[in-house]
Design an enzyme around this catalytic site. Structure first.
Site, mmCIF file in Angstrom:
data_model
loop_
_atom_site.group_PDB
_atom_site.id
_atom_site.type_symbol
_atom_site.label_atom_id
_atom_site.label_comp_id
_atom_site.label_asym_id
_atom_site.label_seq_id
_atom_site.Cartn_x
_atom_site.Cartn_y
_atom_site.Cartn_z
ATOM 1 N N SER A 194 0.836 -1.201 0.000
ATOM 2 C CA SER A 194 0.000 0.000 0.000
ATOM 3 C C SER A 194 0.872 1.254 0.000
ATOM 4 C CB SER A 194 -0.974 -0.046 1.186
ATOM 5 O OG SER A 194 -1.956 0.932 1.068
ATOM 6 N N GLU A 251 -5.012 -4.954 -5.385
ATOM 7 C CA GLU A 251 -4.940 -5.567 -4.055
ATOM 8 C C GLU A 251 -4.633 -7.065 -4.173
ATOM 9 O OE1 GLU A 251 -8.615 -4.605 -2.096
ATOM 10 O OE2 GLU A 251 -8.110 -2.473 -1.911
ATOM 11 N N HIS A 300 -3.767 -0.403 -4.630
ATOM 12 C CA HIS A 300 -5.233 -0.583 -4.549
ATOM 13 C C HIS A 300 -5.841 -0.197 -5.906
ATOM 14 C CE1 HIS A 300 -5.155 -1.039 -0.134
ATOM 15 N NE2 HIS A 300 -4.324 -0.011 -0.109
#
EC number: 3.4.15.6
Length: 269
Positions: free
Chosen positions: A131, A200, A173
């Site tokens: 992330s 993801e 993401h």
């Protein structure tokens, strides 16, 4: 690019499986030494460092890596502590959790911990990030931009990253938050850069000889800016919808890779 890389990078798009077969994190453990792995989990990005550290310590232990240290570096003073720098250099893998990528660069940049990270990487230590920890890997990173919206000019905020991987812009993401538009804006502003959008529970493993392979259950989108014939990104009217022509986009799943030097898709065996 190959000259810049010494260790492996594992760049994860976020929300990786931590409870099932944990394919990506299992590959991380294997890459950094299996049972002999020494993993430093850096929680600088998150506002809940103890919780994040505990989650990763437990999952790495379950996957066979028994030596995991948590580095809750939350200030520049802590980033300049010799003990933290030594823990980074003693590790076979350094893992950056998710959170806010600007916290990582603003707290670590120019400190003893930052220098230790780069020294370790040059010696062959693997650097892993998920992330926000993925976004910081590159020399230029996306800090803020519109998700799930049409691409608009001047809506993207960018900043210097940790400079472990040159010539790319990484977004995470990716499909789940509708970030194609903002990565297109980033590549339109920097056409010499390669845009890499990672979904993801998906990752890229970047090897020292200048290519990556895709890991995980979803896709990696590669945006090639060199082929762009024109865009309106530099014109007036900053709120205008982005126009861009002749951009090249590859969508890659597990079993595929990409060569940074030749800019070509490769099938992995």
């Amino acid at each position: 690019m190959a000259d810049q890389l010494k260790g492996n990078l594992v760049i994860i798009g976020g929300a990786e499986d931590k409870k099932g077969d944990s394919q990506i994190l299992e590959e991380v453990v294997r890459t950094v030494g299996g049972r002999d792995a020494r993993i430093a989990v850096v929680t600088t990005a998150t506002q809940r460092p103890e919780e994040a550290g505990k989650v990763y310590q437990e999952v790495f232990s379950r996957l066979g890596a028994k030596h995991t240290v948590i580095l809750n570096i939350s200030s520049r003073d802590e980033a300049n502590e010799e003990e933290n720098a030594q823990k980074i250099e003693a590790s076979s893998g350094v893992f950056f959790t998710g959170g806010d990528q600007l916290r990582i660069t603003s707290i670590l940049g120019g400190t003893k911990a930052y220098e230790a990270l780069h020294r370790s990487f040059r010696k062959g230590t693997a650097i892993i990030g998920t992330s926000a920890g993925a976004s910081v890997m590159s020399s230029t990173m996306i800090v803020e931009g519109l998700s799930n919206d049409p691409a608009r000019k001047c809506t993207l905020k960018m900043a210097p990253g940790l400079n472990l991987l040159e010539g790319v812009i990484i977004d995470q993401h990716f499909d789940q938050r509708g970030r194609l538009g903002r990565l297109l804006c980033g590549v339109a502003q920097n056409p010499g850069m390669l845009g890499i959008g990672i979904d993801e529970d998906t990752a890229i493993m970047v090897y020292p000889d200048g290519y990556f392979k895709v890991l995980g259950n979803n896709a990696v989108t590669v945006i090639e800016g060199k082929s762009i014939k024109s865009s309106n990104v530099s014109e007036l009217k900053p709120d205008e919808i982005l126009a861009i022509t002749n951009v090249t986009i590859h969508v890659l799943s597990s079993g595929y890779g990409f060569d940074f030097e030749s800019r070509e898709v490769v099938r992995m065996h």
